[in-house]
Design an enzyme around this catalytic site. Structure first.
Site: not given
Ligand code: NAI
Length: 334
Positions: A159, A187
């Site tokens: 990410d 996440h």
């Protein structure tokens, strides 16, 4: 030559591992002079596939790779490890409730945590990738009480890299010119990609990301949703989930644990919260900005958090709290 480092990759017959094992074995993570023993764990029905992976690793004729051990047994896989990269997990199948997914994964990560506790070195660094990564990491940590909890982390580097890349693409600069983006929290799609402390090198000068981009609406809107939903976008296009980029992010994450972060830069990782940083409740595996030195991470403290960020950081903490409660119900009943 130094002693070999012993590294386990679970889910070793899967698609992330296919890229990851090559990256590790050719020296991208532990350096070009560090010999390696690679241990590959997968479930019994995947052993034939795993044999093929072993053959390919042999055929790469890589000088650093001293030994490859392929197994479906946890007592073999977790023995004397320096590093454990836990990629394998129960995937979400169609019609599966989130609770069922958590339950199946609690079972896997409880068992692997216990195996870490029993067979691995106490200095082992444990990196959890398999989803739900933060909560799986917390389950493994709780099941391995003899290993320091700071040795556990989960992957939000993909990410982080996605956030860096989005800003670099917007400004048509190299991704390395973008520094200090942050992924806060889980996440999952509640993660908060935050550019407010990031900087960009433009014509040799570092400027704040908001000043460089000159589009606050995008940084507070489209940028965030693009990073949050990037995994789904890749699945839609490729009909398979991110694997090459995930493997690269794992290499970045583990290399930074091993060698430290560059001066003046921080990275995002899910680590255990002690309740003293940024108002995140204690005992959550939450992604923070970190620096790493001598294989020890430290949360970057003192960053100014505005109301916009606060709200988003709390939403993702709440999701982690809920996941934790569900996981712990199963953990105690298993
Ligand atoms: P995959 O389905 O191709 O491979 C997973 C492998 O894990 C399979 O070979 C399976 O047999 C194995 N496995 C399942 N249970 C196991 C167990 N108990 N012990 C050992 N091996 C086991 O999946 P892929 O694409 O390689 O992804 C792996 C995981 O990584 C998924 O959970 C995925 O959601 C997650 N992921 C996490 C990311 C992150 O940023 N944290 C990014 C991308 C993927």
């Amino acid at each position: 030559m130094p002693e070999p480092v012993k590294v386990l990759v679970t889910g070793a017959a899967g698609q992330i591992a296919y890229s990851l094992l090559f990256g590790i074995a050719k020296g991208d993570v532990f350096g070009k002079d560090q010999p390696l023993i690679l241990v590959l764990l997968d479930i019994t029905p995947m052993m034939t596939v795993l044999e093929g992976v072993v053959m390919e690793l042999q055929d790469c004729a890589l000088p650093l790779l001293k030994e490859v051990i392929a197994t479906d047994k946890e007592d073999v896989a977790f023995k004397d490890l320096d590093v454990a990269i836990l990629v394998g997990s129960m995937p979400r199948r169609e019609g599966m409730e989130r609770k069922d997914l958590l339950k199946a994964n609690v079972k896997i990560f409880k068992s692997q945590g216990a195996a870490l506790n029993k067979y691995s070195k106490k200095s082992v660094k444990v990196i959890v990738v398999g989803n739900p990564a933060n909560t799986n990491c917390l389950t493994a940590l709780k099941s391995a009480p003899s290993i320091p909890k700071e040795n556990f982390s989960c992957l939000t580097r993909l990410d982080h890299n996605r956030a860096k890349a989005q800003i670099a693409l917007k400004l048509n600069v190299a991704s390395d010119d973008v520094k200090n983006v942050i992924i806060w929290g889980n996440h999952s799609s509640t993660q908060y990609p935050d550019a407010s402390h990031a900087s960009v090198t433009l014509q040799g000068k570092d400027v704040g990301a908001f000043e460089a981009v000159k589009n606050d609406d995008w940084l507070k809107g489209g940028f965030i949703t693009t990073v949050q939903q990037r995994g789904a976008a890749v699945i839609k296009a490729r009909k398979l989930s991110s694997a090459m980029s995930a493997a690269k992010a794992i290499c970045d994450h583990v290399r930074d644990i091993w060698f430290g972060t560059p001066e003046g830069q921080f990275v995002s990782m899910g680590v255990i919260s002690d309740g003293n940083s940024y108002g995140v409740p204690e005992d959550l595996m939450y992604s923070f900005p970190l620096t790493i030195k001598n294989k020890t991470w430290k949360i970057v403290e003192g960053l100014c958090i505005n109301d916009f960020s606060r709200e988003k950081m709390d939403i993702t903490a709440k999701e982690l709290q809920d996941e934790k409660e569900t996981a712990f119900e199963f953990l105690s009943s298993e």
